[in-house]
Design a protein around this motif. Sequence first.
Motif, PDB file in Angstrom:
ATOM      1  N   CYS A 105       0.844  -1.189   0.000  1.00  0.00           N
ATOM      2  CA  CYS A 105       0.000   0.000   0.000  1.00  0.00           C
ATOM      3  C   CYS A 105       0.884   1.246   0.000  1.00  0.00           C
ATOM      4  CB  CYS A 105      -0.895  -0.006   1.241  1.00  0.00           C
ATOM      5  SG  CYS A 105      -1.886   1.486   1.434  1.00  0.00           S
ATOM      6  N   PRO A 106       0.560   2.246  -0.822  1.00  0.00           N
ATOM      7  CA  PRO A 106       1.352   3.472  -0.820  1.00  0.00           C
ATOM      8  C   PRO A 106       1.146   4.313   0.443  1.00  0.00           C
ATOM      9  CG  PRO A 106      -0.459   3.648  -2.383  1.00  0.00           C
ATOM     10  CD  PRO A 106      -0.460   2.242  -1.866  1.00  0.00           C
ATOM     11  N   GLU A 107       0.054   4.075   1.177  1.00  0.00           N
ATOM     12  CA  GLU A 107      -0.223   4.848   2.388  1.00  0.00           C
ATOM     13  C   GLU A 107       0.417   4.231   3.625  1.00  0.00           C
ATOM     14  OE1 GLU A 107      -1.921   7.759   2.885  1.00  0.00           O
ATOM     15  OE2 GLU A 107      -1.939   7.947   0.709  1.00  0.00           O
ATOM     16  N   CYS A 108       0.128   2.946   3.877  1.00  0.00           N
ATOM     17  CA  CYS A 108       0.593   2.317   5.120  1.00  0.00           C
ATOM     18  C   CYS A 108       1.768   1.375   4.923  1.00  0.00           C
ATOM     19  CB  CYS A 108      -0.555   1.593   5.818  1.00  0.00           C
ATOM     20  SG  CYS A 108      -1.130   0.116   4.956  1.00  0.00           S
ATOM     21  N   GLY A 109       2.053   0.950   3.687  1.00  0.00           N
ATOM     22  CA  GLY A 109       3.202   0.106   3.415  1.00  0.00           C
ATOM     23  C   GLY A 109       2.991  -1.372   3.656  1.00  0.00           C
ATOM     24  N   LYS A 110       1.803  -1.771   4.048  1.00  0.00           N
ATOM     25  CA  LYS A 110       1.552  -3.189   4.306  1.00  0.00           C
ATOM     26  C   LYS A 110       1.195  -3.914   3.012  1.00  0.00           C
ATOM     27  CE  LYS A 110       0.294  -2.730   9.114  1.00  0.00           C
ATOM     28  NZ  LYS A 110      -0.642  -3.054  10.145  1.00  0.00           N
ATOM     29  N   GLU A 111       1.272  -5.247   3.071  1.00  0.00           N
ATOM     30  CA  GLU A 111       0.972  -6.059   1.902  1.00  0.00           C
ATOM     31  C   GLU A 111      -0.480  -5.910   1.476  1.00  0.00           C
ATOM     32  OE1 GLU A 111       2.106 -10.210   1.002  1.00  0.00           O
ATOM     33  OE2 GLU A 111       3.292  -9.946   2.834  1.00  0.00           O
ATOM     34  N   GLU A 117      -9.582  -3.214  -4.549  1.00  0.00           N
ATOM     35  CA  GLU A 117      -9.307  -1.873  -5.049  1.00  0.00           C
ATOM     36  C   GLU A 117      -9.016  -0.898  -3.919  1.00  0.00           C
ATOM     37  OE1 GLU A 117     -12.630  -0.773  -7.418  1.00  0.00           O
ATOM     38  OE2 GLU A 117     -12.255  -2.302  -8.925  1.00  0.00           O
ATOM     39  N   PHE A 118      -8.851  -1.416  -2.695  1.00  0.00           N
ATOM     40  CA  PHE A 118      -8.518  -0.592  -1.536  1.00  0.00           C
ATOM     41  C   PHE A 118      -7.632  -1.420  -0.614  1.00  0.00           C
ATOM     42  CE2 PHE A 118     -12.189  -3.023  -0.398  1.00  0.00           C
ATOM     43  CZ  PHE A 118     -11.984  -3.375   0.927  1.00  0.00           C
ATOM     44  N   CYS A 119      -6.920  -0.722   0.257  1.00  0.00           N
ATOM     45  CA  CYS A 119      -6.076  -1.411   1.232  1.00  0.00           C
ATOM     46  C   CYS A 119      -6.957  -1.881   2.383  1.00  0.00           C
ATOM     47  CB  CYS A 119      -4.986  -0.472   1.739  1.00  0.00           C
ATOM     48  SG  CYS A 119      -3.988  -1.167   3.073  1.00  0.00           S
ATOM     49  N   HIS A 120      -6.919  -3.157   2.692  1.00  0.00           N
ATOM     50  CA  HIS A 120      -7.766  -3.663   3.777  1.00  0.00           C
ATOM     51  C   HIS A 120      -7.180  -3.349   5.143  1.00  0.00           C
ATOM     52  CE1 HIS A 120      -4.959  -6.978   2.949  1.00  0.00           C
ATOM     53  NE2 HIS A 120      -5.125  -7.338   4.208  1.00  0.00           N
ATOM     54  N   TRP A 121      -5.997  -2.746   5.211  1.00  0.00           N
ATOM     55  CA  TRP A 121      -5.400  -2.343   6.486  1.00  0.00           C
ATOM     56  C   TRP A 121      -5.787  -0.909   6.848  1.00  0.00           C
ATOM     57  CZ3 TRP A 121      -3.604  -6.159   9.224  1.00  0.00           C
ATOM     58  CH2 TRP A 121      -3.107  -7.277   8.575  1.00  0.00           C
ATOM     59  N   CYS A 122      -5.607   0.015   5.900  1.00  0.00           N
ATOM     60  CA  CYS A 122      -5.859   1.438   6.209  1.00  0.00           C
ATOM     61  C   CYS A 122      -7.007   2.012   5.390  1.00  0.00           C
ATOM     62  CB  CYS A 122      -4.589   2.264   5.983  1.00  0.00           C
ATOM     63  SG  CYS A 122      -4.096   2.421   4.247  1.00  0.00           S
ATOM     64  N   THR A 123      -7.634   1.225   4.557  1.00  0.00           N
ATOM     65  CA  THR A 123      -8.782   1.571   3.703  1.00  0.00           C
ATOM     66  C   THR A 123      -8.462   2.650   2.678  1.00  0.00           C
ATOM     67  OG1 THR A 123      -9.750   3.213   5.199  1.00  0.00           O
ATOM     68  CG2 THR A 123     -10.432   0.916   5.509  1.00  0.00           C
ATOM     69  N   ARG A 125      -7.836   4.117  -0.891  1.00  0.00           N
ATOM     70  CA  ARG A 125      -8.263   3.724  -2.229  1.00  0.00           C
ATOM     71  C   ARG A 125      -7.023   3.593  -3.117  1.00  0.00           C
ATOM     72  NH1 ARG A 125     -12.572   2.874  -4.811  1.00  0.00           N
ATOM     73  NH2 ARG A 125     -12.940   3.409  -6.968  1.00  0.00           N
ATOM     74  N   LEU A 126      -6.961   2.514  -3.875  1.00  0.00           N
ATOM     75  CA  LEU A 126      -5.805   2.245  -4.730  1.00  0.00           C
ATOM     76  C   LEU A 126      -6.135   2.581  -6.167  1.00  0.00           C
ATOM     77  CD1 LEU A 126      -4.852  -1.203  -3.212  1.00  0.00           C
ATOM     78  CD2 LEU A 126      -3.869   1.017  -2.664  1.00  0.00           C
ATOM     79  N   GLU A 127      -5.237   3.294  -6.810  1.00  0.00           N
ATOM     80  CA  GLU A 127      -5.395   3.620  -8.226  1.00  0.00           C
ATOM     81  C   GLU A 127      -4.848   2.458  -9.045  1.00  0.00           C
ATOM     82  OE1 GLU A 127      -6.974   6.289  -9.260  1.00  0.00           O
ATOM     83  OE2 GLU A 127      -7.227   6.961  -7.189  1.00  0.00           O
ATOM     84  N   PRO A 128      -5.566   2.042 -10.080  1.00  0.00           N
ATOM     85  CA  PRO A 128      -5.049   0.944 -10.903  1.00  0.00           C
ATOM     86  C   PRO A 128      -3.804   1.392 -11.661  1.00  0.00           C
ATOM     87  CG  PRO A 128      -7.039   1.844 -11.866  1.00  0.00           C
ATOM     88  CD  PRO A 128      -6.841   2.526 -10.542  1.00  0.00           C
ATOM     89  N   SER A 129      -2.865   0.464 -11.845  1.00  0.00           N
ATOM     90  CA  SER A 129      -1.654   0.786 -12.593  1.00  0.00           C
ATOM     91  C   SER A 129      -2.007   0.895 -14.074  1.00  0.00           C
ATOM     92  CB  SER A 129      -0.590  -0.275 -12.356  1.00  0.00           C
ATOM     93  OG  SER A 129      -1.059  -1.525 -12.784  1.00  0.00           O
TER      94      SER A 129
END
Length: 137
Positions: A105-111, A117-123, A125-129
């Motif tokens: 994750c670009p926000e929290c750094g976790k796997e 389409e979102f990080c399940h750790w910090c929620t 939102r992930l942009e598609p590559s």
Amino acid sequence: MTWLRAVVAAGLSMVFPGAGHVVIRDWLRALLFAGLYLVTFWLFFPVDQIATAESFSEAMTITSEVDMLSQLTLLFVNLIAAFDAVIRALEFSPNAAGDDGGATCPECGKELDEDLEFCHWCTARLEPSPEEEPAQS
């Protein structure tokens, strides 16, 4: 956002050790610190007298009459829990970086889970590559 989570985790850990770890979703450490706090309280404080007190003010009077070493031991558990919660919230833990080659994750750094389409750790939102974006016709 990470600093805010760290401050909230530290504050809650000072109120009750383990509560700050619940905020950062570190369940095992939350149980560990809550259990350590309760065992320390049970060992160093007159639990039977506090339980049989007729009012809250009487229970607080009994608690305040406990020797200084017992109070410092309980405070030490609180401080260690708060410090650990801050360290874990700021991602300084050895296993937080996810160096095994998976997406992070670009926000929290976790796997990340590749299917979400979102990080399940910090929620976050992930942009598609660019290679994953569907071609528009």
